[in-house]
Design an enzyme around this catalytic site. Structure first.
Site, PDB file in Angstrom:
ATOM      1  N   LYS A  11       3.737   2.491  -5.393  1.00 26.57           N
ATOM      2  CA  LYS A  11       2.321   3.528  -5.133  1.00 26.57           C
ATOM      3  C   LYS A  11       2.228   4.179  -6.336  1.00 26.57           C
ATOM      4  CE  LYS A  11       4.690   7.490  -5.701  1.00 26.57           C
ATOM      5  NZ  LYS A  11       4.438   8.527  -6.422  1.00 26.57           N
ATOM      6  N   PRO A  94      10.215  -0.852 -11.468  1.00 26.73           N
ATOM      7  CA  PRO A  94      11.183  -0.110 -12.258  1.00 26.73           C
ATOM      8  C   PRO A  94      11.920   0.991 -11.555  1.00 26.73           C
ATOM      9  CG  PRO A  94       9.072  -0.373 -13.665  1.00 26.73           C
ATOM     10  CD  PRO A  94       8.807  -0.885 -12.175  1.00 26.73           C
ATOM     11  N   VAL A  95      13.160   1.347 -11.880  1.00 25.27           N
ATOM     12  CA  VAL A  95      14.049   2.289 -11.270  1.00 25.27           C
ATOM     13  C   VAL A  95      13.742   3.747 -11.574  1.00 25.27           C
ATOM     14  CG1 VAL A  95      16.317   3.086 -10.889  1.00 25.27           C
ATOM     15  CG2 VAL A  95      15.755   0.524 -10.774  1.00 25.27           C
ATOM     16  N   GLY A  98       8.783   7.008 -10.784  1.00 22.77           N
ATOM     17  CA  GLY A  98       7.718   7.593 -10.092  1.00 22.77           C
ATOM     18  C   GLY A  98       6.616   6.570  -9.361  1.00 22.77           C
ATOM     19  N   LEU A  99       7.127   5.358  -8.943  1.00 25.22           N
ATOM     20  CA  LEU A  99       6.342   4.454  -8.441  1.00 25.22           C
ATOM     21  C   LEU A  99       7.024   4.334  -7.005  1.00 25.22           C
ATOM     22  CD1 LEU A  99       6.037   1.926 -11.120  1.00 25.22           C
ATOM     23  CD2 LEU A  99       4.447   3.646 -10.594  1.00 25.22           C
ATOM     24  N   ALA A 100       7.713   5.139  -6.243  1.00 30.02           N
ATOM     25  CA  ALA A 100       8.359   4.996  -5.154  1.00 30.02           C
ATOM     26  C   ALA A 100       9.017   3.947  -4.788  1.00 30.02           C
ATOM     27  CB  ALA A 100       7.115   5.219  -4.104  1.00 30.02           C
ATOM     28  N   GLY A 102      12.366   3.536  -4.511  1.00 29.84           N
ATOM     29  CA  GLY A 102      13.344   3.624  -3.407  1.00 29.84           C
ATOM     30  C   GLY A 102      12.895   3.873  -2.138  1.00 29.84           C
ATOM     31  N   SER A 103      11.941   4.791  -2.220  1.00 32.79           N
ATOM     32  CA  SER A 103      11.233   4.983  -0.844  1.00 32.79           C
ATOM     33  C   SER A 103      10.560   3.689  -0.219  1.00 32.79           C
ATOM     34  CB  SER A 103      10.328   6.003  -1.014  1.00 32.79           C
ATOM     35  OG  SER A 103      10.538   7.344  -1.394  1.00 32.79           O
ATOM     36  N   THR A 104       9.837   3.076  -0.908  1.00 32.18           N
ATOM     37  CA  THR A 104       9.507   1.819  -0.245  1.00 32.18           C
ATOM     38  C   THR A 104      10.281   0.707   0.037  1.00 32.18           C
ATOM     39  OG1 THR A 104       7.691  -0.039  -0.492  1.00 32.18           O
ATOM     40  CG2 THR A 104       9.109   0.343  -2.340  1.00 32.18           C
ATOM     41  N   ASP A 136       8.229  10.250   0.085  1.00 30.07           N
ATOM     42  CA  ASP A 136       7.162   9.032  -0.012  1.00 30.07           C
ATOM     43  C   ASP A 136       7.349   8.107   1.207  1.00 30.07           C
ATOM     44  OD1 ASP A 136       6.204  10.361  -2.078  1.00 30.07           O
ATOM     45  OD2 ASP A 136       7.113   9.097  -3.534  1.00 30.07           O
TER      46      ASP A 136
END
Length: 283
Positions: A11, A94-95, A98-100, A102-104, A136
């Site tokens: 995201k 990428p780890v 800021g693109l979630a 881990g959350s996704t 997230d």
């Protein structure tokens, strides 16, 4: 079936405001979240006991500090079943970017175990579990375009803002979300997004108003520590983006483009300077 493959989409935040600090240490947000087609692939296999995590990226932890471990643990608790899982993460997001990512991954495991274990939990029930894993995660369960409030768990679905040209530029350093929020001086925020007008722009599919008026208050912290984020934003505009913003707590910067030619031109320019440059789109 004893195996499921699930696509775990990333995201971006089209706007992000922090409106207060809570007693539990979290912050209350007001943010427009947008799913993108950059995705990890999560494979979940049955296992008698315990959890085994594999990943194609060495820096991803394979223990209880990985959110997919938390997702498995919470689903065991919710279901009352003492079942194991073998989780394989094919990582493309990428780890700590800021693109979630881990959350996704956690959201995908919640959905996958719900099917694998035949629990028949609703999305709302999965979201309730998800918010205890990460702010997230509820959005990553439902995806699309949404206005998120609270710590991210209060979601209002917005009109689709799909098929927009997006370029991601990740400078390669991991950023701690916790650190950024701890450093943020809420009372000293200089420029806040006009969320009502930005939501209206999404509802009207007004790409230009949104792109030119996006704001993320967390930039005040992250850019101070990583000057290259500001440079990437400026380069995005210089090379054809109609708007550029840092996503989440960073460090990934995204640009919005109104045509593919400028998108590719900007990608070619940034690749000479930036660690990872990725073409994606909103979904």
């Amino acid at each position: 079936m004893d195996e499921f493959k699930i696509e775990a989409y990333g995201k971006i935040n089209l706007a992000l405001d922090v409106v207060g600090r809570r007693n539990d240490g979290y912050h209350d947000l007001n943010t427009i979240m947008q799913q993108i087609d950059l995705k990890d692939i999560i494979t979940i296999k049955s296992r008698e006991k315990g959890i085994k995590i594999e990943c194609n990226i060495p820096e991803v932890p394979l223990n209880s500090s990985n959110l997919v471990y938390n997702a498995w643990d919470k689903m065991k608790e919710k279901s009352g079943l003492d079942r194991g899982a073998h989780i394989i993460i094919e990582k493309n997001i990428p780890v700590a970017s800021g693109l979630a990512g881990g959350s996704t991954n956690a959201a995908a495991v919640l959905k996958g175990l719900n099917k694998l274990w035949r629990l028949n939990l609703s999305n709302e029930e999965l979201m309730d579990i998800g918010v205890s894993i990460g702010a997230d995660v509820p959005f990553c369960i439902v995806g699309g375009t949404a206005l998120a409030k609270g710590i991210g768990e209060k979601l209002e679905t917005l009109s689709s803002f799909s098929n927009k040209f997006i370029l991601l530029a990740n400078p390669g350093m991991p950023v701690s979300t916790t650190h950024v929020y701890e450093k943020l001086n809420i009372d000293g925020i200089k420029k806040k997004p006009n969320m009502d007008m930005l939501v209206q722009a999404v509802e009207n599919d007004d790409l230009y108003f949104l792109a030119k008026n996006m704001e993320n208050v967390l930039e005040e912290v992250t850019i101070k520590e990583f000057k290259e984020i500001k440079t990437i934003k400026e380069d995005m505009i210089k090379y054809g983006a109609i708007g550029s913003l840092m996503s989440g707590s960073g460090p990934t910067v995204f640009g919005i483009f109104d045509n593919e030619k400028d998108l590719i031109r900007c990608k070619n320019k940034l690749e000479k300077k930036v660690d990872k440059v990725i073409i994606t789109k909103t979904i």
